[in-house]
Design an enzyme around this catalytic site. Structure first.
Site, PDB file in Angstrom:
ATOM      1  CE  LYS A  23     -11.365  10.082 -12.775  1.00 48.34           C
ATOM      2  NZ  LYS A  23     -10.248   9.604 -13.620  1.00 48.34           N
ATOM      3  CB  THR A  65     -10.171   7.918  -8.776  1.00 46.78           C
ATOM      4  OG1 THR A  65      -9.140   7.782  -9.758  1.00 46.78           O
ATOM      5  CG2 THR A  65      -9.558   8.056  -7.396  1.00 46.78           C
ATOM      6  CE  LYS A 125     -10.724   0.068 -14.854  1.00 52.21           C
ATOM      7  NZ  LYS A 125     -10.652   0.738 -13.556  1.00 52.21           N
ATOM      8  NE  ARG A 126      -0.805   3.305 -17.995  1.00 48.14           N
ATOM      9  CZ  ARG A 126       0.393   3.859 -17.862  1.00 48.14           C
ATOM     10  NH1 ARG A 126       0.516   5.107 -17.454  1.00 48.14           N
ATOM     11  NH2 ARG A 126       1.480   3.179 -18.171  1.00 48.14           N
ATOM     12  CE  LYS A 128      -5.320  -0.080 -13.339  1.00 42.07           C
ATOM     13  NZ  LYS A 128      -6.284   0.709 -12.528  1.00 42.07           N
ATOM     14  CG  HIS A 170      -1.140   5.678  -4.017  1.00 42.14           C
ATOM     15  ND1 HIS A 170      -2.351   6.265  -4.329  1.00 42.14           N
ATOM     16  CD2 HIS A 170      -0.390   6.645  -3.455  1.00 42.14           C
ATOM     17  CE1 HIS A 170      -2.325   7.535  -3.982  1.00 42.14           C
ATOM     18  NE2 HIS A 170      -1.137   7.801  -3.441  1.00 42.14           N
TER      19      HIS A 170
HETATM   20  C1  LIG Z   1      -9.333   8.727 -13.349  1.00 39.41           C
HETATM   21  C2  LIG Z   1      -8.274   8.388 -14.316  1.00 39.41           C
HETATM   22  C3  LIG Z   1      -7.494   7.247 -14.121  1.00 39.41           C
HETATM   23  C4  LIG Z   1      -7.705   6.290 -12.977  1.00 39.41           C
HETATM   24  O1  LIG Z   1      -8.641   5.300 -13.378  1.00 39.41           O
HETATM   25  P1  LIG Z   1      -8.830   3.956 -12.544  1.00 39.41           P
HETATM   26  O2  LIG Z   1      -9.998   3.308 -13.221  1.00 39.41           O
HETATM   27  O3  LIG Z   1      -9.151   4.360 -11.159  1.00 39.41           O
HETATM   28  O4  LIG Z   1      -7.583   3.179 -12.669  1.00 39.41           O
HETATM   29  C5  LIG Z   1      -6.516   6.966 -15.046  1.00 39.41           C
HETATM   30  N1  LIG Z   1      -6.302   7.765 -16.113  1.00 39.41           N
HETATM   31  C6  LIG Z   1      -7.050   8.854 -16.341  1.00 39.41           C
HETATM   32  C7  LIG Z   1      -6.783   9.682 -17.548  1.00 39.41           C
HETATM   33  C8  LIG Z   1      -8.057   9.212 -15.448  1.00 39.41           C
HETATM   34  O5  LIG Z   1      -8.781  10.312 -15.672  1.00 39.41           O
END
Ligand SMILES: *Cc1c(COP(=O)(O)O)cnc(C)c1O
Length: 768
Positions: free
Chosen positions: A620, A616, A508-509, A514, A330
Site C-alpha cells: 500500500k 501487504t 500493522k498489528r 514485527k 500465511h
Molecule cells: C493492510 C492492513 C494490514 C496488514 O498490514 P501489514 O503491514 O502487512 O501487517 C493490517 N491492518 C489493516 C487495517 C490493514 O489495512
C-alpha cells in the site's frame, strides 16, 4: 451503472419515507446513509441476480476473516457514481463526506482478512466468478483506546449504523449440527462490485440463530429453561471475532465458529448443485474451494461426511476433495499453526472426527512410515497437515515464504508432493489503495498515462519517463495529504504534528516479530543524541505508530505502553520539539490506513527476516509513493526486485544469517558493547518511565534475561537499522529522494491483487 440524479433522489426519498417515516429535509445522518445505500442496492439488483444465475465454474473462498472496511465509498467508486452521488447530495445540501463516520466492517484482524477483501474486489473487477464465504460476527475486531498509555478494548458495534449493503436471505438458511446442539445458519449476502464492469459477486456471511424462535408455550409450562439456554448458545457462536493475529487460541467456541462456517457453506454449495441436477462426483467441475489459512480446514472432513451421506463411497468423496480443495499458508510461526485436541474435537464433532481418522489411515497407507507424516499424533490434530495431504495445491504468499515452506517447515511434505507447492505473491486492490484513498495522486498519473492502470497496474511503468515532470505535483499532493492527516491526528489523538516534518510510519498489528520495539529503541537513541548535543541537525521527523495488540498478548500490550511513554517524554520536551514528535494513533483500522498510507514518507517494514510471510501494508505504501525502510523479508524482497534496491532502504540480517546468528547469539554482549543502545534499552528499567505494573521490566527481561532472549534479534539488527534510518532521513526532501518515491509507484504493478487473483485462477482454480 447508469446514473439519473432525479430518479436517484426520488429513490432516496422513497426509502426515507418507507423505512424511517422521514424525508430529505429532516433525515439524520444514519437515516440518510441507509437510504442512499438502499437506493443504490435496488438499482444494482438485476446485475447481481444475473451474476448469480451463471453456471460457470466458480471458486468459493472460505475465510474466517474478511476485513472489508467501509463499504460506501468503495462501492460508489466501483459503480462509477462517486462524483454523481456527491453532486446529487450536494444539490439537496448534503455532504457525502458525512458518511466517514460510518463504522468499518472490521470482520478480520489484519493482513489475512484484508487480503480476502482485496481478492473479492479484484476478482469481481477481473470478471472472475469468486464468492466469499465467512462469518457475520455481531462484533468485529475490538475498538481500541488508550488510557494513561495502556490499551483498552471495547466491543465493536459495527451494525450501529445499520447494514444497508447486506441482504438477509432467509430462504437459504440451513441447520448446522454439533454433538450438543443444532443451530440455524442464516446467510447475509453482500454484493461485491467489480470496477465499472457491471459484475456483482457475493460475499455470503453466516449468522447463527436458534433453530426455533423462543417457545413461549412450553416456557409457560415450565419446560422453558433448556430452550432459553439453546437460544443463548446459538447466537453466541457468531457473537465476536477472536482478536488474535498470528496466534492460535484453543477455545472450543472458536472450533464451533469454524465448523459452523464451513458446514453451512458446503451445505449451500451441495444444495445448489443438487438443484441443478448435478452428480456430486462431478463437483470439481462446478466448484473449487480456497481455504484461507487453516481456520476453514474442517471443510475437508465435512465435505467427506456430506458426500458419503449423499451416497458416495469414501474413496469417491476423497477424490472429490482432492480436486476441489486448495490451501493457503500465511505464517511459519509455530504459535500460529492450528492444532486441536483430538478428544475435544471428537466430542464436539464426532462425525467429522471419524472422517479425519479415515484420512489419517489413508495417509498411513501412502506415505513412508518413518514418523514424519501424520495428521493426528499424541491425540492432537494438526490442521495444516490435514490440508496439505488432501489439497490439490498448497501456496505460500511471497517467494521467500514459499521457499521457507519447501525447505523448512513443510520440507517433508514437499519431498512427498513437490507438485502441490506453488507461490502466489499477495497483492492489494489499486482501487481502494490508490484511486479512492489518494485521488490527487491518481489524477496526476491519469494526466500523464491515461487510466489503463486502474485495471492493469503494470501500466504504471509507462510513468517512468514522466517522473521529472511530475516531481513538483507529487510533492504538493504528498504535502496536502500530510496536512490532512496532521489535522485528523490533532483532532483524534490530540497531538500536534507539523506537516513539514518527515512522516515515518509503522502501522500493522502489534507483534514482537514485527519489531515495533526496534523502532521505539531507535527513537530513544536519536532522542538521547539530540539531548546530549551530539546531533544538532537531526531532520525533523514525526514517528507515527498504529497497531492493535491481541488482548491476551502481554508483551504486545507492554510495547504499546512503552511507545506511549516515549511519546509523552518526547512531545513534552521543548528542547527536542523542533526535531521530533511521536504519536501512537488509536484504533488503527482500514479507514485510518487509507488516510495514513497516502501521507507517509517512510514505510517501516522491519520484521525479523523469515517471519513476515508477505505483508501487504508494504505494498500500500509503495503504491502511494513511499520508500520502504525494511528487512529482506516477505514481499519486501520482491518490492526491491521490482523497484530496485537503491530506491529503498534495506538493513538487517537475512534469513540465512538469522539461522546462523541464533546459534551463538548473546544479546547481553551486544548491549554491553554499544553504550548508546544500552542507554535506550535501560530506559525500560532505570526509572525514565513510570512502570507501576512492571510491564516495561518484563520487556527488558524478554530482551536480555529470559530463556532464549531477544527471539527476534532486535538488538542484533539495531545498529544497522539506525545507520540506514539516519541515511534515509538525511536523504529526505531532495529531488533524488522524491524520484525514489515515484520509482516505487511506477514499479508497483506486480503487487496488484488483480495479478494475484489471476495467478490463482490460472494455476489453482482453473476458472476464467
Ligand atoms: C493492510 C492492513 C494490514 C496488514 O498490514 P501489514 O503491514 O502487512 O501487517 C493490517 N491492518 C489493516 C487495517 C490493514 O489495512
Amino acid at each position: 451503472m447508469e446514473f439519473k440524479r432525479e430518479e436517484f433522489l426520488r429513490a432516496v426519498e422513497g426509502c426515507l419515507s418507507a423505512e424511517f417515516a422521514t424525508d430529505l429535509e429532516r433525515a439524520n445522518k444514519k437515516e440518510l446513509y441507509n437510504a442512499v445505500s438502499k437506493a443504490l442496492m435496488e438499482q444494482i439488483y438485476p446485475d447481481w441476480e444475473a451474476s448469480g444465475r451463471s453456471e460457470k465454474k466458480r471458486c468459493a473462498y472460505f475465510s474466517a476473516e474478511f476485513l472489508m472496511g467501509r463499504a460506501i465509498f468503495s462501492n460508489l467508486l466501483n459503480l462509477g457514481v462517486l462524483d454523481d452521488v456527491t453532486g446529487a447530495l450536494a444539490s439537496v445540501g448534503e455532504d457525502l463526506k458525512q458518511f466517514e463516520e460510518v463504522e468499518d466492517a472490521a470482520l478480520g484482524n489484519g493482513g489475512l482478512g484484508r487480503l480476502a477483501a482485496c481478492y473479492l474486489e479484484s476478482a469481481a473487477s477481473k470478471r472472475l466468478p469468486l464468492d466469499g464465504y465467512g462469518i457475520r460476527y455481531r462484533y468485529g475486531l475490538f475498538r481500541q483506546t488508550f488510557r494513561d498509555g495502556y490499551q483498552h478494548e471495547e466491543g465493536d458495534d459495527w451494525l450501529r449504523w445499520g447494514d444497508p449493503w447486506s441482504v438477509r436471505v432467509e430462504r437459504d438458511a440451513v441447520e448446522v449440527r454439533f454433538a450438543d446442539q443444532t443451530v440455524r445458519a442464516v446467510p447475509y449476502d453482500m454484493p461485491i462490485f467489480g470496477y465499472r464492469n457491471n459484475v456483482v459477486n457475493t460475499l455470503r456471511l453466516w449468522s447463527a440463530e436458534p433453530v426455533q424462535a423462543f417457545d413461549f408455550a412450553s416456557f409457560n409450562e415450565m419446560r422453558g429453561e433448556n430452550k432459553a439456554a439453546d437460544n443463548f448458545n446459538a447466537t453466541k457462536i457468531t457473537d465476536v471475532l477472536y482478536p488474535n493475529d498470528n496466534t492460535m487460541v484453543g477455545k472450543i467456541l472458536r472450533l464451533r465458529q469454524q465448523y459452523f462456517m464451513v458446514s453451512a457453506s458446503l451445505q449451500d454449495v451441495v444444495r445448489k448443485l443438487k438443484a441443478r441436477g448435478k452428480d456430486l462426483r462431478e463437483l470439481p467441475r462446478s466448484y473449487v474451494f480456497q481455504l484461507n489459512d487453516t481456520h476453514p480446514v474442517l471443510a475437508i472432513p465435512e465435505l467427506l461426511r456430506i458426500l458419503q451421506e449423499e451416497g458416495l463411497s469414501f474413496d469417491e468423496a476423497f477424490a472429490v476433495c482432492g480436486q476441489a480443495f486448495n490451501f493457503t499458508n500465511h505464517t511459519i510461526m509455530a504459535e500460529a499453526l492450528e492444532k486441536w485436541d483430538a478428544l475435544a474435537l471428537s466430542d464436539l464433532l464426532p462425525g467429522v472426527y471419524e472422517q479425519i481418522v479415515a484420512v489419517q489411515q489413508r495417509l498411513e497407507s501412502e506415505a513412508p512410515a518413518d514418523g514424519r507424516y501424520y495428521i493426528i499424533r499424541d491425540n492432537v490434530v494438526h490442521m495444516a497437515n490435514l490440508a496439505i495431504y488432501v489439497c490439490a495445491k498448497v501456496n505460500g504468499v511471497a517467494e521467500i515464504h514459499t521457499n521457507i515452506l519447501k525447505t523448512d517447515i513443510f520440507r517433508d511434505w514437499y519431498e512427498l508432493y513437490p507438485e502441490k507447492f506453488v507461490n502466489i505473491t499477495n497483492g492489494i486492490t489499486p482501487r481502494r489503495w490508490l484511486l479512492l484513498n489518494n485521488p490527487a495522486l491518481a489524477a496526476i498519473i491519469d494526466g500523464k498515462i491515461g487510466t489503463d492502470w486502474h485495471t492493469d497496474l503494470k501500466a504504471l511503468k509507462k510513468l517512468k519517463p514522466f517522473i521529472p515532470d511530475i516531481l513538483g505535483d507529487f510533492k504538493r499532493v504528498k504535502g496536502e495529504n500530510k496536512a490532512k492527516l496532521a489535522a485528523y491526528i490533532k483532532e483524534h489523538e490530540g497531538v500536534d504534528i507539523p506537516p513539514h516534518f518527515i512522516f515515518d510510519v509503522q502501522v500493522k498489528r502489534l507483534h514482537e516479530y514485527k519489531r515495533q520495539m526496534l523502532n521505539a529503541l531507535s527513537i530513544l537513541y536519536f532522542y538521547h543524541k539530540i539531548k546530549s548535543g551530539e546531533m544538532t541537525d537531526f531532520p525533523p521527523t514525526a514517528f507515527i505508530f498504529g497497531a492493535k495488540a491481541a488482548p491476551g498478548y502481554y508483551n504486545a500490550k507492554a510495547i504499546i505502553k512503552f511507545i506511549n511513554e516515549i511519546a509523552r517524554l518526547v512531545n513534552s520536551d521543548e528542547e527536542v520539539a523542533p526535531y521530533m514528535r511521536v504519536v501512537f494513533v488509536q484504533n488503527y483500522n482500514v479507514s485510518y490506513a487509507e488516510k495514513i498510507v497516502c501521507a507517509a514518507d517512510v514505510s517501516e517494514q522491519i520484521s525479523m527476516a523469515g517471519m513476515e510471510a508477505s505483508g501487504t501494508g508494504n505494498m500500500k505504501f509503495m503504491l502511494n509513493g513511499t520508500v520502504t525502510l525494511g528487512t529482506l523479508d516477505g514481499a519486501n524482497v520482491e518490492i526491491c526486485e521490482e523497484a530496485g534496491r537503491n530506491n529503498n532502504y534495506i538493513f538487517g540480517a537475512t534469513v540465512e544469517e538469522v539461522a546462523a546468528i541464533k546459534r551463538f547469539y548473546s544479546p547481553r554482549e551486544i548491549v554491553e558493547q554499544d553504550p548508546a543502545l544500552k542507554r535506550a534499552v535501560e530506559t525500560l528499567v532505570d526509572g525514565t518511565f513510570p512502570d507501576e505494573k512492571g510491564m516495561l521490566r518484563k520487556l527488558h527481561e524478554s530482551l536480555l534475561t529470559v530463556h532464549n532472549p531477544d527471539r527476534y534479534l532486535v538488538l542484533f539488527d539495531f545498529n544497522d537499522y539506525v545507520r540506514v534510518k539516519e541515511e534515509l532521513l538525511r536523504d529526505f526532501g531532495s529531488d533524488a529522494y522524491y524520484t525514489k518515491c515515484l520509482m516505487n509507484v511506477c514499479s508497483a504493478g506486480k503487487f496488484s491483487a488483480d495479478r494475484s487473483v489471476n495467478d490463482y485462477a490460472r494455476l489453482i482454480w482453473k476458472i476464467r
